[in-house]
Scaffold this motif. Sequence first.
Motif, PDB file in Angstrom:
ATOM      1  N   ALA A 244      -1.401   2.701   5.163  1.00  0.00           N
ATOM      2  CA  ALA A 244      -0.258   1.886   5.570  1.00  0.00           C
ATOM      3  C   ALA A 244       0.110   2.157   7.020  1.00  0.00           C
ATOM      4  O   ALA A 244       0.457   1.230   7.770  1.00  0.00           O
ATOM      5  N   CYS A 245       0.016   3.415   7.449  1.00  0.00           N
ATOM      6  CA  CYS A 245       0.300   3.768   8.843  1.00  0.00           C
ATOM      7  C   CYS A 245      -0.719   3.133   9.784  1.00  0.00           C
ATOM      8  O   CYS A 245      -0.364   2.627  10.850  1.00  0.00           O
ATOM      9  N   ALA A 246      -1.989   3.142   9.394  1.00  0.00           N
ATOM     10  CA  ALA A 246      -3.034   2.520  10.219  1.00  0.00           C
ATOM     11  C   ALA A 246      -2.796   1.010  10.343  1.00  0.00           C
ATOM     12  O   ALA A 246      -2.916   0.437  11.438  1.00  0.00           O
ATOM     13  N   ILE A 247      -2.433   0.390   9.242  1.00  0.00           N
ATOM     14  CA  ILE A 247      -2.161  -1.051   9.278  1.00  0.00           C
ATOM     15  C   ILE A 247      -0.930  -1.343  10.126  1.00  0.00           C
ATOM     16  O   ILE A 247      -0.908  -2.308  10.907  1.00  0.00           O
ATOM     17  N   SER A 248       0.097  -0.490  10.037  1.00  0.00           N
ATOM     18  CA  SER A 248       1.292  -0.668  10.874  1.00  0.00           C
ATOM     19  C   SER A 248       0.961  -0.522  12.346  1.00  0.00           C
ATOM     20  O   SER A 248       1.538  -1.218  13.189  1.00  0.00           O
ATOM     21  N   SER A 249       0.021   0.366  12.672  1.00  0.00           N
ATOM     22  CA  SER A 249      -0.409   0.508  14.069  1.00  0.00           C
ATOM     23  C   SER A 249      -1.096  -0.765  14.550  1.00  0.00           C
ATOM     24  O   SER A 249      -0.904  -1.195  15.694  1.00  0.00           O
ATOM     25  N   ILE A 250      -1.874  -1.396  13.669  1.00  0.00           N
ATOM     26  CA  ILE A 250      -2.516  -2.679  14.021  1.00  0.00           C
ATOM     27  C   ILE A 250      -1.451  -3.750  14.247  1.00  0.00           C
ATOM     28  O   ILE A 250      -1.543  -4.550  15.189  1.00  0.00           O
ATOM     29  N   ILE A 251      -0.419  -3.757  13.384  1.00  0.00           N
ATOM     30  CA  ILE A 251       0.685  -4.703  13.580  1.00  0.00           C
ATOM     31  C   ILE A 251       1.315  -4.493  14.948  1.00  0.00           C
ATOM     32  O   ILE A 251       1.599  -5.451  15.674  1.00  0.00           O
ATOM     33  N   PHE A 252       1.531  -3.231  15.314  1.00  0.00           N
ATOM     34  CA  PHE A 252       2.133  -2.933  16.612  1.00  0.00           C
ATOM     35  C   PHE A 252       1.279  -3.477  17.753  1.00  0.00           C
ATOM     36  O   PHE A 252       1.804  -4.088  18.688  1.00  0.00           O
ATOM     37  N   VAL A 253      -0.035  -3.279  17.681  1.00  0.00           N
ATOM     38  CA  VAL A 253      -0.927  -3.765  18.737  1.00  0.00           C
ATOM     39  C   VAL A 253      -0.871  -5.291  18.838  1.00  0.00           C
ATOM     40  O   VAL A 253      -0.783  -5.866  19.936  1.00  0.00           O
TER      41      VAL A 253
ATOM     42  N   ILE B 184       0.835  -1.205   0.000  1.00  0.00           N
ATOM     43  CA  ILE B 184       0.000   0.000   0.000  1.00  0.00           C
ATOM     44  C   ILE B 184       0.867   1.252   0.000  1.00  0.00           C
ATOM     45  O   ILE B 184       0.573   2.223  -0.701  1.00  0.00           O
ATOM     46  N   ALA B 185       1.957   1.235   0.763  1.00  0.00           N
ATOM     47  CA  ALA B 185       2.786   2.434   0.875  1.00  0.00           C
ATOM     48  C   ALA B 185       3.721   2.631  -0.309  1.00  0.00           C
ATOM     49  O   ALA B 185       3.953   3.763  -0.731  1.00  0.00           O
ATOM     50  N   PHE B 186       4.261   1.551  -0.869  1.00  0.00           N
ATOM     51  CA  PHE B 186       5.354   1.715  -1.826  1.00  0.00           C
ATOM     52  C   PHE B 186       5.149   1.071  -3.186  1.00  0.00           C
ATOM     53  O   PHE B 186       5.974   1.256  -4.070  1.00  0.00           O
TER      54      PHE B 186
END
Length: 198
Positions: free
Chosen positions: A169-178, A157-159
């Motif tokens: 992509a940032c929202a999905i990365s935040s989900i990964i972090f959680v 999505i980002a690249f």
Amino acid sequence: RVMLFLPYAVPAFISIPIFRGLFNENLGEINLILEGLIGIRPDWFSDPTLAKAMVLLVNTWLGYPYMMILCMGLIRAIPTELYETSAVDGAGPLANFRDITLPLIFRPIAPLLVSSFAFNFNNLTLITLLTEGLPDFLDTEVPAGATDVVASYAYRIAFQDSGQNYALACAISSIIFVIVATLAVINLRLFKVGREEA
């Protein structure tokens, strides 16, 4: 044993492209062998189910030496007196495995299994080098593949395909972090329980 350590000795950046060639639908050795033996040529990269199976097979190949080393060390740490006592009681190999080996291995290895599971949420290397997330679903606005993990989906999505959609992509990365943070807490609690029992 030396052959079983082979995946650990060869870097993933070398072995994953080799597997991509082996699973090639037209010229790959795996399809040539399957066609010669049973007359089929599976579509490893086109069929979503076969693509997922291929990813699991390659990931198992890459990951089992680490777990094998841990299990071998834990098995060697089990006192032989336990097996001798079990033999006097008349227990067989299955009873030994069920009642002695498995309980003594599972407690120390459980936190490592959880951390290994958490690692696979971020296993971008395997997906990028083997399938690139393909085959894609045809009914989505944002490109998503049948073999995408959350990290590879965010990367696409980002690249790549959908063109720099950084917010999603940032929202999905935040989900990964959680998800990874939750697994880390579970891992720490398992490790704490194991330490208290020891």
